[in-house]
Design a protein around this motif. Structure first.
Motif, short mmCIF file in Angstrom:
data_model
loop_
_atom_site.label_atom_id
_atom_site.label_comp_id
_atom_site.label_asym_id
_atom_site.label_seq_id
_atom_site.Cartn_x
_atom_site.Cartn_y
_atom_site.Cartn_z
N THR A 1 0.79 -1.22 0.00
CA THR A 1 0.00 0.00 0.00
C THR A 1 0.83 1.27 0.00
O THR A 1 0.29 2.34 -0.26
CB THR A 1 -0.89 0.03 1.25
OG1 THR A 1 -0.06 0.01 2.41
CG2 THR A 1 -1.83 -1.16 1.27
N GLY A 2 2.10 1.19 0.37
CA GLY A 2 2.89 2.40 0.55
C GLY A 2 2.81 2.92 1.97
O GLY A 2 3.48 3.89 2.30
N SER A 3 1.98 2.29 2.81
CA SER A 3 1.88 2.66 4.22
C SER A 3 2.76 1.72 5.02
O SER A 3 2.50 0.51 5.07
CB SER A 3 0.43 2.55 4.70
OG SER A 3 0.37 2.47 6.11
N PRO A 4 3.81 2.22 5.70
CA PRO A 4 4.68 1.32 6.45
C PRO A 4 3.95 0.50 7.50
O PRO A 4 4.20 -0.70 7.64
CB PRO A 4 5.68 2.29 7.10
CG PRO A 4 5.74 3.45 6.18
CD PRO A 4 4.33 3.60 5.67
N VAL A 5 3.02 1.11 8.24
CA VAL A 5 2.35 0.36 9.29
C VAL A 5 1.42 -0.69 8.71
O VAL A 5 1.32 -1.82 9.22
CB VAL A 5 1.58 1.31 10.24
CG1 VAL A 5 0.43 2.01 9.53
CG2 VAL A 5 1.05 0.53 11.45
N MET A 6 0.74 -0.39 7.60
CA MET A 6 -0.13 -1.38 6.97
C MET A 6 0.67 -2.52 6.36
O MET A 6 0.28 -3.69 6.47
CB MET A 6 -1.01 -0.72 5.91
CG MET A 6 -2.12 0.15 6.48
SD MET A 6 -3.19 0.83 5.18
CE MET A 6 -3.96 -0.65 4.52
N ASN A 7 1.77 -2.20 5.71
CA ASN A 7 2.60 -3.26 5.14
C ASN A 7 3.14 -4.19 6.22
O ASN A 7 3.20 -5.41 6.04
CB ASN A 7 3.76 -2.65 4.35
CG ASN A 7 3.31 -1.97 3.07
OD1 ASN A 7 2.23 -2.23 2.58
ND2 ASN A 7 4.14 -1.08 2.55
N ASP A 8 3.50 -3.62 7.35
CA ASP A 8 4.00 -4.42 8.47
C ASP A 8 2.90 -5.32 9.03
O ASP A 8 3.12 -6.53 9.25
CB ASP A 8 4.53 -3.49 9.56
CG ASP A 8 4.93 -4.23 10.82
OD1 ASP A 8 5.86 -5.06 10.75
OD2 ASP A 8 4.31 -4.00 11.88
N LEU A 9 1.72 -4.78 9.26
CA LEU A 9 0.61 -5.57 9.80
C LEU A 9 0.22 -6.69 8.83
O LEU A 9 -0.04 -7.82 9.24
CB LEU A 9 -0.60 -4.67 10.07
CG LEU A 9 -0.50 -3.72 11.27
CD1 LEU A 9 -1.66 -2.74 11.26
CD2 LEU A 9 -0.46 -4.50 12.57
#
Length: 650
Positions: free
Chosen positions: A166-174
């Motif tokens: 997604t380009g969102s670090p927190v979303m990619n991590d989750l």
């Protein structure tokens, strides 16, 4: 071939030819060939006695040609239990039209009118491999009970559409942690989608082919067809042809590659494996059958024809480059499209980074996209930014260069210029330019990481006050709150912080790095002033801030909600459905951690926290906090508010 229509008769005839003895090794022919190798330990029913003098030993008898299933020493997938079929007793099998009572079993017969009895072969079903995983609680996973309290039907529904890369670090991590966690499957009836297959599909969509391959292999040897397809795709993306071709044994035959994606993939993979095994003649027969069955893919036929027979057929350039397409490009020895960095499936990106034949600009574009999806970190991106070589004239004329502003090469020039700049004014100007161009390209977080050493090497001072807003914002973005506070103190030393100071202080509160205890009255007054200002940017920022503070348990005063109600038309975008928000809220209340994470990703969507409606971002934050993912909740809230802030962008 009496009794067969011409079309099916030709398929059967070709199949009979390919299973007759004397043909070379073929690791996986088209679709029917998948059923010609029984699973290990499985014996044919009603096995006929062998004719005297056949030369065959007693016991199970191979029904495939010598070498099928990669029995050649060079393949690395030898099957010592397989025995060659005697040239005097060819096995020619045809569909009987009779259905087996067992699922995933294909019923075949001998040549119509022949004396041999039917046999049933196929893959065993009913084995749930959903619980396999690669990470546990100690490794950042969500635990073996993460699906407790969740409905299997709901989990399947949301898992197959889960946003990744997604380009969102927190979303990619989750997302990565959720997909790799080993856990007991949720209860209830499903919708027919194996959870393991869905997880593998999402890992590949996130660009994580290596992890997908490891997870698929951890699932054991009994694989559902959908799992086998994803395993083959992961193996191809990882450059493991042997495992990709071996997966064909678990992909059932299909007769409609024109409309059925699995059948089309099986045909393409069969042709690929036949060419890799050195059997171009067999591959050409597979291509003929694919055309006859209506497969409409000009690029596939062009690449496969070139790889198998050296024939160059014209085909349009692809709009997207799939994993199987890329494999055929390599096999055909054809150059990849110039825009490969933009059109390649994410799973191909790590392999493209290792491709020494790519031009600098293409490799750099691949690296940026890989960094956006967290496949490489910002510091690794910095090594790619340093690779291109620019002339002194180009570097001197950076701001007037003919290299497009949005080009990866322009960002590389800026990065290199920062390292060479000495004057404070030049460095400040270049840092701001790097952050601005990176944010425009969706690369703000990797850009800050790439410039971390240079940024951390600057000591906050009055002389560098123009740099303070950008530096504060940058350090907050990567979780360096203490360094952000140092730069913010430089701003506090000067009178009149203005809008930048207001927003950066709010970001510090959201990140958990507030310099003082939460002052509900004072903060609420600032939020109300913004909501009543009539300035849309200020209203959006304040509305998002109020909702996120409340989600984190830092409640503003009741007057804030009255002001927010009056300014509700300023909120951007469409809120998710009440039903979905309610389900996310309930998942948090009942401590269903897996469901909470999955619904959080679904609610936020591909745009991430920064593009989601403030209500969605706030509910996601509250639910993550409710399942004790406090750090993740803070990071998500910070991303959401940072996207609404213009502090440090100027």
């Amino acid at each position: 071939m009496v009794g067969f229509r011409a079309r099916r008769g030709r398929r059967a005839a070709c199949l009979a030819l390919l299973v007759s003895v004397g043909m070379p090794a073929v690791p996986g022919f088209a679709q029917e060939m998948n059923v010609l190798q029984a699973p290990a330990g499985m014996e044919p029913v009603h096995a006929p006695a062998l004719p005297a003098g056949s030369g065959q030993a007693d016991g199970p008898r191979s029904i495939v040609p010598p070498g099928y299933g990669a029995t050649t020493p060079a393949s690395g997938l030898s099957s010592p239990d397989m025995q060659a079929v005697s040239p005097a007793v060819p096995s020619q099998l045809f569909p009987t039209g009779r259905q087996s009572s067992e699922p995933a079993v294909r019923v075949l017969s001998a040549v119509p009118g022949g004396e041999r009895s039917d046999i049933e072969i196929g893959t065993l079903s009913g084995v749930d491999t959903s619980s396999v995983g690669l990470v546990g609680l100690r490794d950042g996973g969500f635990g073996p009970t993460m699906w407790q309290g969740a409905s299997r039907a709901d989990i399947e529904t949301y898992l197959v559409r889960m946003p990744v890369a997604t380009g969102s670090p927190v979303m990619n991590d989750l997302a990565q942690r959720l997909l790799l966690t080993g856990a007991r499957p949720p209860e209830g009836a499903g919708r027919g989608v194996p959870l393991l297959a869905a997880r593998l599909n999402r890992l590949l969509a996130a660009g994580r082919a290596d992890e997908a391959l490891q997870l698929a292999m951890a699932g054991g040897a009994a694989r559902a067809p959908q799992v086998a397809v994803e395993l083959a795709r992961a193996a191809l993306a990882a450059g493991d042809d042997n495992r990709a071709c071996a997966a064909l044994a678990d992909i059932p035959p299909g007769n409609d590659p024109e409309r059925n994606d699995m059948a089309a993939f099986a045909v393409k993979l069969s042709a690929y494996c036949q060419i890799v095994a050195g059997n171009p003649e067999i591959a050409n027969l597979t291509l003929d059958l694919a055309r006859e069955e209506g497969l409409n893919d000009a690029l596939f036929f062009s690449l496969a024809g070139q790889a198998a027979a050296g024939i160059t057929l014209r085909a349009p350039e692809p709009n997207t480059l799939s994993i199987i397409d890329a494999a055929f490009y390599r096999l055909a020895g054809r150059d990849l499209p110039d825009n490969v960095a933009e059109i390649a499936e994410p799973a191909l990106l790590p392999g493209l980074l290792r491709d020494g034949e790519l031009k600098d600009e293409v490799r750099l574009a691949v690296a940026e996209r890989a960094a956006r999806y967290d496949l490489i970190d910002g510091r690794e991106l910095a090594t790619y930014y340093k690779m291109p070589r620019f002339t002194d004239e180009q570097m001197a004329g950076l701001l007037t260069s003919d290299i497009p502003e949005a080009s990866p090469m322009r960002r590389a020039m800026i990065h290199q210029a920062i390292g060479a700049a000495v004057a404070a004014d030049d460095r400040i100007r270049l840092f701001k330019l790097a952050f601005a161009t990176g944010e425009t390209a969706g690369l703000y977080y990797p850009t800050v990481e790439a410039l971390y050493d240079e940024l951390a090497g600057m000591t906050p001072s009055d002389a560098l006050r123009p740099m303070a807003p950008a530096a504060t914002r940058a350090f907050l973005a990567i979780g360096e709150r203490s360094k952000a506070a140092e730069w913010l103190s430089v701003m506090n030393a000067a009178p009149g912080l203005g809008r930048d100071g207001r927003e950066l202080a709010a970001l510090m509160r959201i990140s958990g790095g507030a310099l003082a205890a939460f002052d509900s009255e004072g903060v609420s007054a600032e939020i109300i002033a913004d909501l009543r200002s009539g300035e849309r940017r200020a209203q959006i920022f304040a509305a998002c801030e109020a909702m996120l503070l409340d989600a984190l348990g830092l409640s503003p005063t009741p007057a804030v909600w009255e002001a927010l109600l009056d300014a509700r038309n300023a909120l951007p975008g469409d809120a998710p459905s009440e039903a979905l928000l309610g389900q996310l809220q309930m998942a948090g209340h009942k401590k269903a951690i897996g469901e909470t994470v999955l619904l959080t990703l679904d609610v936020l969507g591909l745009g991430g926290p920064g593009a989601a409606h403030p209500r969605a971002a706030a509910q996601a934050t509250a639910s993550l906090k409710a399942v004790d993912l406090e750090s993740e909740a803070r990071r998500l809230a910070l991303e959401a508010l940072l996207a609404r802030s213009f502090a440090g962008r100027g």
